[in-house]
Design a protein around this motif. Structure first.
Motif, PDB file in Angstrom:
ATOM      1  N   VAL A 251       0.845  -1.200   0.000  1.00 20.88           N
ATOM      2  CA  VAL A 251       0.000   0.000   0.000  1.00 20.88           C
ATOM      3  C   VAL A 251       0.879   1.248   0.000  1.00 20.88           C
ATOM      4  N   SER A 252       0.567   2.164  -0.898  1.00 24.02           N
ATOM      5  CA  SER A 252       1.276   3.438  -0.971  1.00 24.02           C
ATOM      6  C   SER A 252       0.255   4.571  -0.942  1.00 24.02           C
ATOM      7  N   VAL A 253       0.670   5.719  -0.433  1.00 23.81           N
ATOM      8  CA  VAL A 253      -0.157   6.922  -0.442  1.00 23.81           C
ATOM      9  C   VAL A 253       0.511   7.919  -1.393  1.00 23.81           C
ATOM     10  N   VAL A 254      -0.326   8.627  -2.189  1.00 19.32           N
ATOM     11  CA  VAL A 254       0.209   9.466  -3.267  1.00 19.32           C
ATOM     12  C   VAL A 254      -0.448  10.843  -3.236  1.00 19.32           C
ATOM     13  N   PRO A 255       0.201  11.835  -2.654  1.00 22.34           N
ATOM     14  CA  PRO A 255      -0.281  13.209  -2.826  1.00 22.34           C
ATOM     15  C   PRO A 255       0.112  13.725  -4.211  1.00 22.34           C
ATOM     16  N   PHE A 256      -0.758  14.549  -4.839  1.00 23.60           N
ATOM     17  CA  PHE A 256      -0.476  14.991  -6.210  1.00 23.60           C
ATOM     18  C   PHE A 256      -0.973  16.419  -6.418  1.00 23.60           C
ATOM     19  N   PHE A 257      -0.432  17.028  -7.474  1.00 20.61           N
ATOM     20  CA  PHE A 257      -0.851  18.360  -7.913  1.00 20.61           C
ATOM     21  C   PHE A 257      -0.800  18.386  -9.437  1.00 20.61           C
ATOM     22  N   ASP A 258      -1.906  18.837 -10.070  1.00 20.53           N
ATOM     23  CA  ASP A 258      -2.002  18.880 -11.530  1.00 20.53           C
ATOM     24  C   ASP A 258      -2.421  20.274 -11.973  1.00 20.53           C
ATOM     25  N   LEU A 259      -2.065  20.612 -13.216  1.00 26.01           N
ATOM     26  CA  LEU A 259      -2.573  21.829 -13.840  1.00 26.01           C
ATOM     27  C   LEU A 259      -2.730  21.580 -15.331  1.00 26.01           C
ATOM     28  N   GLY A 260      -3.626  22.326 -15.957  1.00 27.08           N
ATOM     29  CA  GLY A 260      -3.847  22.191 -17.382  1.00 27.08           C
ATOM     30  C   GLY A 260      -4.531  23.411 -17.950  1.00 27.08           C
ATOM     31  N   ALA A 261      -4.255  23.687 -19.223  1.00 26.69           N
ATOM     32  CA  ALA A 261      -4.861  24.831 -19.904  1.00 26.69           C
ATOM     33  C   ALA A 261      -5.112  24.465 -21.358  1.00 26.69           C
ATOM     34  N   VAL A 262      -6.290  24.841 -21.862  1.00 21.73           N
ATOM     35  CA  VAL A 262      -6.652  24.627 -23.262  1.00 21.73           C
ATOM     36  C   VAL A 262      -7.009  25.982 -23.859  1.00 21.73           C
ATOM     37  N   SER A 263      -6.471  26.238 -25.049  1.00 18.35           N
ATOM     38  CA  SER A 263      -6.694  27.537 -25.699  1.00 18.35           C
ATOM     39  C   SER A 263      -7.284  27.336 -27.083  1.00 18.35           C
ATOM     40  N   ILE A 264      -8.059  28.342 -27.527  1.00 17.21           N
ATOM     41  CA  ILE A 264      -8.620  28.304 -28.868  1.00 17.21           C
ATOM     42  C   ILE A 264      -7.531  28.518 -29.907  1.00 17.21           C
ATOM     43  N   GLU A 265      -6.545  29.332 -29.568  1.00 13.63           N
ATOM     44  CA  GLU A 265      -5.477  29.656 -30.498  1.00 13.63           C
ATOM     45  C   GLU A 265      -4.528  28.473 -30.672  1.00 13.63           C
ATOM     46  N   GLU A 266      -3.663  28.570 -31.696  1.00 10.81           N
ATOM     47  CA  GLU A 266      -2.714  27.500 -31.976  1.00 10.81           C
ATOM     48  C   GLU A 266      -1.604  27.430 -30.938  1.00 10.81           C
ATOM     49  N   THR A 267      -1.374  28.530 -30.208  1.00  9.68           N
ATOM     50  CA  THR A 267      -0.406  28.537 -29.115  1.00  9.68           C
ATOM     51  C   THR A 267      -1.134  28.852 -27.816  1.00  9.68           C
ATOM     52  N   PRO A 268      -0.731  28.289 -26.701  1.00  3.93           N
ATOM     53  CA  PRO A 268      -1.459  28.466 -25.435  1.00  3.93           C
ATOM     54  C   PRO A 268      -1.447  29.920 -24.980  1.00  3.93           C
ATOM     55  N   ASP A 269      -2.581  30.386 -24.472  1.00 12.70           N
ATOM     56  CA  ASP A 269      -2.654  31.715 -23.876  1.00 12.70           C
ATOM     57  C   ASP A 269      -2.989  31.651 -22.384  1.00 12.70           C
ATOM     58  N   PHE A 270      -3.222  30.456 -21.856  1.00 15.20           N
ATOM     59  CA  PHE A 270      -3.448  30.210 -20.431  1.00 15.20           C
ATOM     60  C   PHE A 270      -4.647  30.995 -19.871  1.00 15.20           C
ATOM     61  N   ARG A 271      -5.624  31.279 -20.729  1.00  7.96           N
ATOM     62  CA  ARG A 271      -6.826  31.950 -20.245  1.00  7.96           C
ATOM     63  C   ARG A 271      -7.695  31.007 -19.415  1.00  7.96           C
ATOM     64  N   PHE A 272      -7.626  29.722 -19.699  1.00  9.14           N
ATOM     65  CA  PHE A 272      -8.505  28.767 -19.029  1.00  9.14           C
ATOM     66  C   PHE A 272      -7.691  27.734 -18.241  1.00  9.14           C
ATOM     67  N   VAL A 273      -6.612  28.165 -17.592  1.00  8.69           N
ATOM     68  CA  VAL A 273      -5.784  27.257 -16.811  1.00  8.69           C
ATOM     69  C   VAL A 273      -6.532  26.836 -15.543  1.00  8.69           C
ATOM     70  N   LYS A 274      -6.449  25.563 -15.215  1.00  7.38           N
ATOM     71  CA  LYS A 274      -7.114  25.010 -14.040  1.00  7.38           C
ATOM     72  C   LYS A 274      -6.097  24.215 -13.206  1.00  7.38           C
ATOM     73  N   TYR A 275      -6.349  24.234 -11.870  1.00  5.95           N
ATOM     74  CA  TYR A 275      -5.468  23.548 -10.935  1.00  5.95           C
ATOM     75  C   TYR A 275      -6.273  22.504 -10.145  1.00  5.95           C
ATOM     76  N   GLY A 276      -5.646  21.402  -9.887  1.00  6.68           N
ATOM     77  CA  GLY A 276      -6.275  20.359  -9.086  1.00  6.68           C
ATOM     78  C   GLY A 276      -5.252  19.697  -8.181  1.00  6.68           C
ATOM     79  N   ALA A 277      -5.699  19.254  -7.011  1.00  9.25           N
ATOM     80  CA  ALA A 277      -4.810  18.589  -6.059  1.00  9.25           C
ATOM     81  C   ALA A 277      -5.615  17.530  -5.316  1.00  9.25           C
ATOM     82  N   GLY A 278      -4.894  16.639  -4.693  1.00  4.98           N
ATOM     83  CA  GLY A 278      -5.581  15.584  -3.949  1.00  4.98           C
ATOM     84  C   GLY A 278      -4.605  14.540  -3.459  1.00  4.98           C
TER      85      GLY A 278
END
Length: 731
Positions: free
Chosen positions: A665-692
């Motif tokens: 048995v292992s315990v795993v704390p984590f942190f994630d982030l992600g962003a999706v943009s309409i443009e061909e290059t990321p603009d980070f307007r819709f960046v989201k963070y998650g942890a758990g």
């Protein structure tokens, strides 16, 4: 018993055997008595014998030997007793003693000798170990077990490993947490004493001594300990060395020098049983890897010479000639032909025989899943001739396994709803290794029917050709698509049995999709038809130590797909690409730090020309945990995800072993982030963070994953918590 029996005489008569006369008289009496017992008259005695003899043996002795002997003995005994002086009688003038008494001797003064300065005393080295029990170093292995090491010279060089192995095998240490009596300790002490002796011999100490004591006083102590304790004082003595090394007929091998070098024991090396086993294995492996298909090695024999303090090693080796690979012969050629089996082998005809490649072929045949058992045996076709090696063919004896499989699954997920899945497969309908699979999905968000043809080991080892045709209907939070598609891929896979440092894939897709395209204005367009043709290529470098649960190494992967799409009467061309990188590093013995990044983009076409099902989305258990599947990215006025043309993701986590269930048995704390943009290059307007935090349970096949994620900057429609369950790590 008859009167006059010699043994009776010997019992009743006490002879003074110090007298020559008595000894003669005893012998003669025995003879006469024996003659009388046998019925022989005593007339054999010469009555006219010389006078000296008659004095010794009168006629009365001839007439009645027993009476005469008894009378003579009593008389002699009385005389002897009268002649014996009392023990405290002083000796005044001993007969025949002419030397003066010591007190009457005058001794002149003796001059002392002058010491000679040139004399040097030599230190004698008897070759014995120097031992001091009182100054012995000790190691306490348990409350009831102590090891003492009183030998100072020569030092016990293998002491650390010796103690570790004894501690693992000791029967006394098992009683550490029990109330052991002295009798129990004594019984186990005898076993451990024998174990210590065996271990000493393993390390080459054949004259070692073990001194055992139970509850005794320790050096420097006045009172014995109350807890029953066993102490062993280990005196290893001198360590023996290897003497003569006899490797049988190994010298007959053409490459003897190379083979002999693989056996790392020479005369004069310290003797150790473990080394013999290790070097025997090394020699056997070297023989098997350099062409000796029929080499044989007998059990090693060790002859100990205590006078020389050496052990002579005999290892009978019969190399048996050198060979190269020939062909591969199958016992069931209609099922799996020898030609096909030869194509998945990692050797070619004419290559030097290697046992490891024979074993590798066996694993490859097993990995097909088409056989229940398989054995591979080298068979001599051509014997060695001089310097020319012989040829062996590899006979593959196999038994067919059951080939048809029916599978099904039913489940529910908060993101997918209900899902029922079923499939039928024949794994060798088109020999060799050509399978046909029919599958169907019935669910809340997806319905699908498809047929798949798959050809394993096509054109080489772990190369797979797949052709798949399907019709599906998907209704997700991002799009609604009805699709008919035909895809084909040819790839070199990394499998659980054969994880490869480099893998690749080439593919092509043709599809027609009727989809609802949502745009940012909030006004949904009517359903739109897309005709898409795409090529794809993927490559990955993998240096990790596990496919499902890596603890060290990295992975680099790249994907490209030039695509053309026709919709609304116009033709569009665009280029999709994606790059992934992940890294894994053990920190100490119980923590693995892991991280990953992903970048993806679609360039060359406006977003409405790209089918919604082929746009970029983020969110979910393999993306940003804490958010729903495809829930991250641009949304229209109704809160519906529309997808984008660029994406960035990153994750970090620590996999911490808890030690529970033997470390499963292992315990795993984590942190994630992600962003999706309409443009061909990321603009980070819709960046989201998650942890758990998550839990992992090691099943032996791979970790079972349970992650609970929280959205750190959620939208109004996002759930407060998300739960994910799957097999394998998140990345």
């Amino acid at each position: 018993m008859p009167k006059g029996l010699p043994c009776r005489q010997r019992t009743a008569t006490s002879w003074n055997t110090n007298s020559p006369t008595d000894r003669f008289r005893y012998s003669l009496t025995s003879i006469l008595a024996a003659l009388s017992l046998a019925g022989v008259p005593a007339v054999a005695q010469d009555r006219d014998a010389p006078e000296t003899l008659e004095d010794l043996i009168p006629d009365s002795a001839v007439d009645n030997a027993e009476d005469w002997a008894s009378q003579g003995t009593d008389a002699q005994d009385d005389a002897a007793q009268d002649a014996v002086p009392a023990p405290d009688t002083p000796i005044e003038s001993p007969q025949g003693f002419t030397l003066p008494w010591p007190e009457d001797i005058e001794i002149d003064g003796v001059e002392p000798l002058e010491p000679e300065e040139e004399i040097e005393f030599v230190d004698l080295d008897l070759g014995r170990a120097q031992v001091d029990i009182e100054q012995a170093e000790t190691e306490r292995l348990a409350d009831n077990l102590v090891l003492g090491f009183p030998q100072s010279e020569p030092p016990f060089s293998e002491r650390g490993d010796f103690v570790e192995r004894f501690s693992a095998l000791s029967t006394i240490e098992e009683l550490e947490n029990e109330d052991a009596s002295v009798a129990q300790l004594a019984a186990r002490a005898r076993e451990d004493e024998e174990l210590l002796g065996d271990l000493l011999r393993v390390y080459g100490y054949y004259d070692g001594q073990i001194i055992r004591s139970i509850g005794a006083l320790q050096p420097g102590e006045d009172v014995a300990t109350e807890t029953p304790t066993v102490r062993f004082d280990v005196i290893p003595g001198n360590r023996y060395r290897f003497g003569t090394i006899d490797l049988g007929n190994l010298e007959a091998a053409p490459d003897y020098e190379e083979l002999r070098a693989s056996f790392g024991i020479t005369s004069g090396d310290y003797l150790q049983s473990d080394t013999i086993v290790q070097e025997q294995f090394s020699l056997d492996r070297k023989l098997g890897e350099t062409g000796y298909a029929f080499a044989e090695i007998d059990e090693p024999q060790l002859l100990i010479d205590h006078e020389r303090e050496e052990g002579d090693l005999t290892l009978e080796v019969e190399p048996g000639g050198k060979y190269v690979f020939g062909g591969v012969v199958s016992s069931d050629p209609k099922f799996l032909s020898g030609r096909h089996l030869g194509s998945i082998a990692r050797f070619e005809e004419g290559d030097v025989y290697q046992r490891s490649l024979s074993l590798d072929l066996r694993r490859a045949v097993t990995a097909t899943g088409l056989v229940s058992s398989v054995s591979i045996t080298p068979r001599e076709v051509t014997p060695p001739q001089g310097d020319e090696p012989g040829v062996v063919e590899m006979d593959v004896d196999l038994e067919r396994a059951k080939l048809r499989t029916i599978a099904g699954a039913i489940g529910y997920g908060s993101e997918e709803g209900f899902r029922l899945q079923a499939s039928w497969e024949h794994r060798n309908l088109f020999p060799p290794e050509g399978s046909l699979r029919l599958r169907a999905i019935l669910g809340t968000q997806e319905q699908l029917g498809g047929v798949t043809f798959r050809k394993n080991n096509f054109g080489g080892r772990d190369k797979v050709l797949t052709v798949d045709a399907y019709a599906s209907a998907q209704d997700t939070v991002a799009y609604d698509a009805n699709t008919v598609a035909l895809t084909g891929t040819y790839e070199r896979l990394s499998t659980l049995l054969f994880q490869k440092p480099f893998s690749w894939s080439l593919g092509a897709t043709i599809l027609a999709s009727d989809e609802r395209n949502r745009v940012i204005g909030g006004v949904p367009r009517p359903r739109q038809t897309y005709l898409v043709a795409a090529l794809s290529g993927r490559a990955q470098i993998d240096t990790t130590d596990s496919l499902l649960d890596p603890t060290q190494g990295f992975r680099l992967a790249g994907f490209v797909s030039p695509t053309t799409s026709r919709t609304a009467g116009e033709q569009y061309f665009y280029f999709a690409n994606q790059a992934d990188a992940s890294y894994y590093q053990s920190v100490g013995s119980s923590v693995v730090a892991a991280g990953r990044v992903r970048y993806s983009s679609i360039v060359g076409a406006p977003i409405f020309a790209i089918p919604p099902s082929r746009r970029l989305y983020a969110g979910g258990g393999g993306s940003v945990r804490g958010y729903g599947y495809q829930a991250i990215g641009p949304k229209n006025d109704f809160g519906e995800a529309t997808g984008g043309r660029s994406l960035v993701e990153a994750s970090v986590e620590a996999r911490i072993d808890t030690g529970f269930f033997d470390g499963a048995v292992s315990v795993v704390p984590f942190f994630d982030l992600g962003a999706v943009s309409i443009e061909e290059t990321p603009d980070f307007r819709f960046v989201k963070y998650g942890a758990g935090v998550g839990l992992r349970y090691d099943t032996g096949f791979g970790p079972l994953r349970l992650d609970v994620g929280l959205p750190l900057n959620p939208d109004p429609d996002d759930a407060p918590v998300a739960v994910y369950v799957s097999l394998g790590q998140a990345f």
